[in-house]
Design an enzyme around this catalytic site. Structure first.
Site, short mmCIF file in Angstrom:
data_model
loop_
_atom_site.label_atom_id
_atom_site.label_comp_id
_atom_site.label_asym_id
_atom_site.label_seq_id
_atom_site.Cartn_x
_atom_site.Cartn_y
_atom_site.Cartn_z
N HIS A 1 -7.10 -0.83 -1.27
CA HIS A 1 -7.07 -1.88 -2.30
C HIS A 1 -6.67 -1.24 -3.61
CE1 HIS A 1 -8.16 -5.74 -4.18
NE2 HIS A 1 -8.45 -4.98 -5.22
N CYS A 2 -5.64 -1.77 -4.24
CA CYS A 2 -5.09 -1.19 -5.46
C CYS A 2 -5.42 -2.10 -6.64
CB CYS A 2 -3.57 -1.00 -5.33
SG CYS A 2 -2.81 -0.27 -6.80
N VAL A 3 -6.22 -1.58 -7.58
CA VAL A 3 -6.58 -2.38 -8.75
C VAL A 3 -5.39 -2.56 -9.68
CG1 VAL A 3 -9.00 -1.71 -8.66
CG2 VAL A 3 -7.39 -0.31 -9.97
#
Length: 416
Positions: free
Chosen positions: A188-190
């Protein structure tokens, strides 16, 4: 020199802390000083501050900060993405406002091409409509099951998602932030406010590449604009004859003097550049110089993952297997040759077919007591040759079904 030192220290600190935040949790850095510093910053120091706050305020401050931190780290929000795009926008506006009319038409064309790319690829990564295969839903579940076989090492048939209430396809993972199972989950990439996996990994790599090139190009623009002015100023204020007067009195100084001189003259030139260009040109160029390695490094890491036929999520699982193998609690057995009409790696009761070009030939399990497995789930008993159990000590002894070779791995990622 004081202003140069303060700016350099600030930029270096931001760059280093960003590097630690990005890479500190990677399995390859887990037992390095970077991994240790990541644990100190994100685990040990918060625990210490929590104890102090518990004594002073009864834990109210930590409770408030925890809610804020939980929202920032574990909830889906665009704050980090806005900060990322805002940093690019602000830096570009500050620099181009000052140097636009000093650049040639060739650079104007390059800027017009390179500057919009991070915005475009961020949108393609974040948009749900652009990535219909990323989220596993009840409507596409059967199709998702056909993409990858279970390898009986990282992924076993029968595992269900307790939140989504369906059998988890191989290579998938439930994301607590996106509230959905993700196909070929990477991480998951913020920065894009979305998970990276099947469908948008190619756009994520394009984002890393375009950002790396744009940041490096920004540093280059600052250099070509300021370098001639720095040379003129240096020639007028610091004659070359004075620069060459380096006193050498020992062998050690004979070795280190050129390095010390280069460092000193470089720092002096940076100070001159900051005095001439200010924060809008020299400051932005200095920030771009120190931060350009971060997206390049992350891009290089993902190219390595493609070469290895794995993902960030799977690489972490392989690292856990490596540690378990070192403890001597991992066993490997051969899978039986499929019978007529039976496909190893795909559940027996199914309405789909798996078209992956390779099939698993091994089963890897961990035992709590380190002894050979004595019982297996019924689904595995049907296909595992129990007489072939052997203890495995090295990852090299385990095949990776998902590794088709670099070029095939790359093609599969780009096409899906």
């Amino acid at each position: 020199m004081a202003s140069l030192r303060n700016i350099a220290l600030f930029v270096l600190s931001v760059s280093f802390m960003t590097f630690v935040a990005f890479f500190g949790r990677l399995p390859g850095l887990r037992n390095t000083p970077i991994g240790f510093l990541h644990r100190v910053l994100w685990i040990h120091i918060p625990r210490l501050l929590g104890r102090i706050d518990q004594t002073v305020t009864g834990g109210r401050l930590v409770s408030s900060l925890s809610r804020t931190g939980h929202y920032l780290l574990y909830e889906k929000h665009p704050i980090v993405m806005i900060f990322f795009l805002g940093l690019i926008s602000g830096s570009a506006v500050m620099m181009l406002y000052q140097i636009w009319f000093q650049l040639s038409g060739f650079h104007h064309m390059l800027i017009a091409i390179l500057l919009p790319l991070p915005y475009l690829f961020t949108y393609l990564c974040a948009s749900v409509k652009c990535n219909p295969e990323l989220y596993i839903t009840s409507s596409n579940h059967s199709r998702q099951m056909s993409y990858y076989p279970y390898d009986y090492t990282l992924y076993h048939p029968g595992a269900g998602c307790r939140t989504c209430h369906f059998q988890k396809p191989a290579r998938s993972k439930h994301c607590s932030i996106c509230k959905s199972c993700i196909s070929r989950s990477d991480h998951h990439c913020v920065w894009v406010n979305n998970c990276v996996g099947r469908g948008n990994l190619r756009w994520f790599l394009a984002l890393l590449l375009s950002t790396s090139i744009l940041v490096a190009y920004g540093a280059y623009l600052a250099y070509i604009v300021l370098a001639p002015q720095v040379r003129v100023y240096r020639a007028a204020v610091y004659p070359e004859s004075q620069e060459s007067k380096i006193v050498v009195s020992s062998t050690w100084q004979r070795i280190t003097a050129p390095i010390v001189a280069w460092f000193w003259f470089t720092m002096r030139d940076i100070q001159i550049a900051i005095n001439i260009g200010g924060l809008s040109v020299a400051g932005v160029g200095l920030l771009a110089t120190f931060t350009s390695a971060l997206p390049f490094g992350l891009l290089a890491y993902h190219v390595y993952l493609i070469w290895a036929g794995t993902t960030t999520n799977e690489n972490s699982k392989w690292s856990d297997w490596r540690e378990d193998m070192a403890d001597g609690v991992v066993w490997l057995a051969d899978l039986k040759t499929p019978e007529a009409g039976q496909d190893v790696g795909v559940p027996k009761s199914r309405e789909w077919e798996c078209y992956w070009p390779t099939r698993p030939r091994q089963c890897v399990v961990q035992t709590s007591d380190g002894q050979m497995p004595r019982t297996l789930p019924k689904e595995m008993e049907r296909i595992v040759d129990a007489s072939s159990w052997r203890r495995v000590w090295r990852l090299a002894s385990v095949e990776n079904v998902y590794d088709l070779g670099f070029w095939d791995n790359l093609a599969e990622m780009l096409l899906h």
